[in-house]
Scaffold this motif. Structure first.
Motif, PDB file in Angstrom:
ATOM      1  N   LEU A  46       0.885  -1.183   0.000  1.00 20.13           N
ATOM      2  CA  LEU A  46       0.000   0.000   0.000  1.00 20.13           C
ATOM      3  C   LEU A  46       0.919   1.228   0.000  1.00 20.13           C
ATOM      4  O   LEU A  46       1.074   1.903   1.011  1.00 20.13           O
ATOM      5  N   ASP A  47       1.541   1.476  -1.149  1.00 24.11           N
ATOM      6  CA  ASP A  47       2.632   2.463  -1.189  1.00 24.11           C
ATOM      7  C   ASP A  47       2.203   3.875  -0.800  1.00 24.11           C
ATOM      8  O   ASP A  47       2.984   4.621  -0.214  1.00 24.11           O
ATOM      9  N   THR A  48       0.944   4.246  -1.093  1.00 22.15           N
ATOM     10  CA  THR A  48       0.499   5.595  -0.739  1.00 22.15           C
ATOM     11  C   THR A  48       0.412   5.763   0.785  1.00 22.15           C
ATOM     12  O   THR A  48       0.895   6.756   1.323  1.00 22.15           O
ATOM     13  N   ILE A  49      -0.183   4.771   1.452  1.00 25.66           N
ATOM     14  CA  ILE A  49      -0.370   4.882   2.906  1.00 25.66           C
ATOM     15  C   ILE A  49       0.941   4.609   3.635  1.00 25.66           C
ATOM     16  O   ILE A  49       1.395   5.417   4.449  1.00 25.66           O
ATOM     17  N   TYR A  50       1.563   3.465   3.298  1.00 31.45           N
ATOM     18  CA  TYR A  50       2.843   3.132   3.943  1.00 31.45           C
ATOM     19  C   TYR A  50       3.859   4.247   3.681  1.00 31.45           C
ATOM     20  O   TYR A  50       4.630   4.637   4.560  1.00 31.45           O
ATOM     21  N   GLY A  51       3.823   4.763   2.449  1.00 32.33           N
ATOM     22  CA  GLY A  51       4.785   5.789   2.032  1.00 32.33           C
ATOM     23  C   GLY A  51       4.711   7.066   2.861  1.00 32.33           C
ATOM     24  O   GLY A  51       5.697   7.799   2.974  1.00 32.33           O
ATOM     25  N   ALA A  52       3.544   7.345   3.452  1.00 29.81           N
ATOM     26  CA  ALA A  52       3.406   8.578   4.249  1.00 29.81           C
ATOM     27  C   ALA A  52       4.380   8.575   5.425  1.00 29.81           C
ATOM     28  O   ALA A  52       4.938   9.622   5.788  1.00 29.81           O
ATOM     29  N   ALA A  53       4.614   7.416   6.028  1.00 35.96           N
ATOM     30  CA  ALA A  53       5.556   7.336   7.152  1.00 35.96           C
ATOM     31  C   ALA A  53       6.983   7.598   6.659  1.00 35.96           C
ATOM     32  O   ALA A  53       7.790   8.237   7.354  1.00 35.96           O
ATOM     33  N   GLU A  54       7.281   7.132   5.449  1.00 31.74           N
ATOM     34  CA  GLU A  54       8.629   7.364   4.888  1.00 31.74           C
ATOM     35  C   GLU A  54       8.832   8.840   4.546  1.00 31.74           C
ATOM     36  O   GLU A  54       9.921   9.384   4.754  1.00 31.74           O
ATOM     37  N   VAL A  55       7.785   9.472   4.010  1.00 31.70           N
ATOM     38  CA  VAL A  55       7.853  10.915   3.700  1.00 31.70           C
ATOM     39  C   VAL A  55       8.149  11.692   4.984  1.00 31.70           C
ATOM     40  O   VAL A  55       9.007  12.579   5.028  1.00 31.70           O
ATOM     41  N   MET A  56       7.437  11.321   6.064  1.00 32.04           N
ATOM     42  CA  MET A  56       7.606  11.999   7.348  1.00 32.04           C
ATOM     43  C   MET A  56       9.035  11.793   7.888  1.00 32.04           C
ATOM     44  O   MET A  56       9.716  12.747   8.277  1.00 32.04           O
ATOM     45  N   ALA A  57       9.503  10.540   7.876  1.00 29.35           N
ATOM     46  CA  ALA A  57      10.822  10.220   8.444  1.00 29.35           C
ATOM     47  C   ALA A  57      11.947  10.917   7.673  1.00 29.35           C
ATOM     48  O   ALA A  57      12.918  11.399   8.272  1.00 29.35           O
ATOM     49  N   LYS A  58      11.801  10.974   6.348  1.00 28.65           N
ATOM     50  CA  LYS A  58      12.818  11.624   5.510  1.00 28.65           C
ATOM     51  C   LYS A  58      12.884  13.122   5.824  1.00 28.65           C
ATOM     52  O   LYS A  58      13.968  13.696   5.950  1.00 28.65           O
ATOM     53  N   ALA A  59      11.711  13.738   5.987  1.00 32.58           N
ATOM     54  CA  ALA A  59      11.666  15.175   6.286  1.00 32.58           C
ATOM     55  C   ALA A  59      12.303  15.472   7.646  1.00 32.58           C
ATOM     56  O   ALA A  59      13.021  16.463   7.806  1.00 32.58           O
ATOM     57  N   VAL A  60      12.071  14.595   8.621  1.00 31.24           N
ATOM     58  CA  VAL A  60      12.668  14.780   9.953  1.00 31.24           C
ATOM     59  C   VAL A  60      14.184  14.677   9.869  1.00 31.24           C
ATOM     60  O   VAL A  60      14.915  15.516  10.409  1.00 31.24           O
ATOM     61  N   SER A  61      14.678  13.681   9.158  1.00 33.12           N
ATOM     62  CA  SER A  61      16.122  13.487   9.020  1.00 33.12           C
ATOM     63  C   SER A  61      16.771  14.680   8.313  1.00 33.12           C
ATOM     64  O   SER A  61      17.788  15.210   8.769  1.00 33.12           O
ATOM     65  N   GLU A  62      16.153  15.108   7.223  1.00 36.51           N
ATOM     66  CA  GLU A  62      16.731  16.215   6.441  1.00 36.51           C
ATOM     67  C   GLU A  62      16.770  17.521   7.241  1.00 36.51           C
ATOM     68  O   GLU A  62      17.701  18.303   7.108  1.00 36.51           O
ATOM     69  N   ALA A  63      15.752  17.742   8.060  1.00 40.26           N
ATOM     70  CA  ALA A  63      15.681  19.007   8.804  1.00 40.26           C
ATOM     71  C   ALA A  63      16.598  19.021  10.024  1.00 40.26           C
ATOM     72  O   ALA A  63      16.789  20.063  10.644  1.00 40.26           O
ATOM     73  N   THR A  64      17.170  17.850  10.367  1.00 41.13           N
ATOM     74  CA  THR A  64      18.027  17.783  11.560  1.00 41.13           C
ATOM     75  C   THR A  64      19.438  17.321  11.214  1.00 41.13           C
ATOM     76  O   THR A  64      20.157  16.823  12.078  1.00 41.13           O
ATOM     77  N   ASP A  65      19.818  17.473   9.945  1.00 41.76           N
ATOM     78  CA  ASP A  65      21.142  17.008   9.493  1.00 41.76           C
ATOM     79  C   ASP A  65      21.369  15.542   9.847  1.00 41.76           C
ATOM     80  O   ASP A  65      22.483  15.137  10.170  1.00 41.76           O
ATOM     81  N   GLY A  66      20.305  14.776   9.849  1.00 41.87           N
ATOM     82  CA  GLY A  66      20.421  13.341  10.122  1.00 41.87           C
ATOM     83  C   GLY A  66      20.540  12.995  11.597  1.00 41.87           C
ATOM     84  O   GLY A  66      20.760  11.838  11.949  1.00 41.87           O
ATOM     85  N   ASN A  67      20.395  13.994  12.455  1.00 42.04           N
ATOM     86  CA  ASN A  67      20.551  13.706  13.894  1.00 42.04           C
ATOM     87  C   ASN A  67      19.332  13.021  14.502  1.00 42.04           C
ATOM     88  O   ASN A  67      19.448  12.290  15.471  1.00 42.04           O
ATOM     89  N   PHE A  68      18.159  13.291  13.938  1.00 34.81           N
ATOM     90  CA  PHE A  68      16.926  12.659  14.436  1.00 34.81           C
ATOM     91  C   PHE A  68      16.476  11.673  13.357  1.00 34.81           C
ATOM     92  O   PHE A  68      16.024  12.069  12.287  1.00 34.81           O
ATOM     93  N   GLN A  69      16.661  10.407  13.654  1.00 27.45           N
ATOM     94  CA  GLN A  69      16.345   9.348  12.696  1.00 27.45           C
ATOM     95  C   GLN A  69      15.124   8.567  13.152  1.00 27.45           C
ATOM     96  O   GLN A  69      15.039   8.177  14.326  1.00 27.45           O
ATOM     97  N   ILE A  70      14.181   8.359  12.226  1.00 23.78           N
ATOM     98  CA  ILE A  70      13.020   7.518  12.535  1.00 23.78           C
ATOM     99  C   ILE A  70      12.997   6.384  11.521  1.00 23.78           C
ATOM    100  O   ILE A  70      12.840   6.620  10.320  1.00 23.78           O
ATOM    101  N   GLN A  71      13.218   5.182  12.016  1.00 24.86           N
ATOM    102  CA  GLN A  71      13.241   4.024  11.123  1.00 24.86           C
ATOM    103  C   GLN A  71      11.824   3.462  10.990  1.00 24.86           C
ATOM    104  O   GLN A  71      11.153   3.226  12.001  1.00 24.86           O
ATOM    105  N   VAL A  72      11.387   3.282   9.749  1.00 23.11           N
ATOM    106  CA  VAL A  72      10.011   2.843   9.488  1.00 23.11           C
ATOM    107  C   VAL A  72       9.974   1.331   9.249  1.00 23.11           C
ATOM    108  O   VAL A  72      10.736   0.806   8.437  1.00 23.11           O
ATOM    109  N   PHE A  73       9.101   0.654   9.965  1.00 24.91           N
ATOM    110  CA  PHE A  73       8.927  -0.793   9.801  1.00 24.91           C
ATOM    111  C   PHE A  73       7.510  -1.084   9.305  1.00 24.91           C
ATOM    112  O   PHE A  73       6.540  -0.495   9.796  1.00 24.91           O
ATOM    113  N   ALA A  74       7.400  -1.998   8.352  1.00 27.29           N
ATOM    114  CA  ALA A  74       6.090  -2.377   7.822  1.00 27.29           C
ATOM    115  C   ALA A  74       5.338  -3.211   8.862  1.00 27.29           C
ATOM    116  O   ALA A  74       5.943  -3.757   9.794  1.00 27.29           O
TER     117      ALA A  74
END
Ligand code: CA
Length: 364
Positions: A46-74
């Protein structure tokens, strides 16, 4: 340390104190290394729904120079999809991405975090969450479960599902075995239907064998992948139980409170980005999927008006029954219904008139 590197890393006013190690903790406090795990209630397919968590995690990482990492598990990698909220409550994971209405078995009030039959559409739900007091009410309720919630995407109005035979009257609902969950299942039961809870991967074989007569899933883009049109060609609309089905990010309350202020802001903004992005993906992808489904034999039907009316009446009866001894549910229901009435007072003027004109113009 070279001057340029130093200037990049040091907080303002720290130049004179640079040689003193005491300056370091202040820096560490503002951008600590934080590593979180998020369990999704959804499979990667379900790439649209599952993908929302990846969009969120990527934005968090990018805004913190990679210091705040959220690993997404299916779903199923850490905990089963329908237990994602329990893992957040227990603190087993810091965060999950889920549909709150999966937890109506604990308390039907959870449904207001996703969708209730004849509730708000996607735009209206977003308005209620963000500017109608909705998230305040929901978070007061979620707090009992150690959860802080953030809107995390919407599918838009869903389809009403796939039926092996046509539905022409309310009587055709009698005895109908339908894969449909939560409060919607309790509504159609009042019309004599038999709701079934079946996991995504098992729906197709059940429809094919005739173990069930109908199944609802999401909308064209997701439904196409599961191939229902091959075995139950009558594709009904609208999914009146999901006028706008929202997902939410749930964060463990203690973990949320431990975050530095800047990380709280980054996480809040990243969830909002994912929220908008998911609805945009569905709106962009559904039209082509609908065309392909119709080319492949799907037969589109609106639910008959009498089925819609009977379902609305049954839903209102159900809400009165639940609200009798559930104060949180009753309050949330009253709030949403009052909000909905005002929304449609406005909706009928500009939005509806514009959409109705454009739909006629396109056909012409
Ligand atoms: Ca659905």
């Amino acid at each position: 340390m070279k001057r340029r590197e130093f200037m990049k890393a040091a907080p303002l006013g720290a130049v004179a104190a640079a040689a003193i190690p005491l300056a370091a903790p202040a820096l560490a406090e503002t951008a600590p290394k934080v590593s979180w795990r998020l369990t999704s209630s959804f499979p990667k397919s379900l790439d649209t729904i599952y993908g929302a968590a990846e969009v969120m995690a990527k934005a968090v990482s990018e805004a913190t120079d990679g210091n705040f990492q959220i690993q997404v598990f299916a779903a199923g990698e850490l905990v089963p999809g329908l237990q994602a909220a329990d893992a957040v409550t227990a603190g087993t994971v810091e965060m999950c991405h889920t549909a709150p209405y999966y937890y109506v078995g604990k308390d039907p009030t959870f449904a207001f975090g996703t969708a209730v039959p004849f509730g708000l559409n996607s735009r209206q739900l977003s308005a209620w969450f963000r500017h109608g007091g909705g998230m305040d009410l929901l978070n007061a309720f979620f707090a009992k479960y150690n959860i802080v919630g953030f809107p995390g995407g919407n599918t838009g109005t869903q389809m009403g599902g796939w039926f092996r035979k046509e539905i022409k009257t309310v009587a055709d609902m009698s005895g109908l075995k339908m894969r449909i969950g939560g409060l919607a299942g309790r509504v159609i039961a009042k019309l004599g239907a038999v709701p079934q809870q079946i996991a995504g991967g098992d729906i197709y074989p059940s429809l094919e064998k005739g173990t069930i007569d109908a199944a609802e899933w999401v909308g064209p883009y997701d439904d196409e992948k599961l191939g229902f049109y091959k075995v139950a060609p009558h594709y009904y609309y609208p999914g009146w139980w999901e006028g706008g089905a929202a997902l939410q990010f749930f964060v463990n309350k203690a973990k949320w409170e431990e975050l530095p202020k800047t990380y709280k802001a980054v996480l809040t903004q990243a969830t909002a980005l994912a929220d908008v992005d998911m609805q945009a993906k569905y709106d962009a992808r559904n039209p082509a999927a609908l065309k392909r489904l119709v080319q492949n034999g799907a037969l589109l039907h609106p639910f008959p008006a009498e089925v819609m009316e009977a379902s609305l009446k049954a839903a209102n009866e159900l809400y009165a029954e639940i609200g009798k001894d559930n104060e949180a549910f009753r309050k949330m229901h009253e709030a949403v219904w009052a909000f909905r009435d005002d929304e449609y007072l406005w909706w009928q003027i500009a939005e509806f008139t514009y959409d109705a004109f454009m739909i006629r113009a396109r056909r012409g």
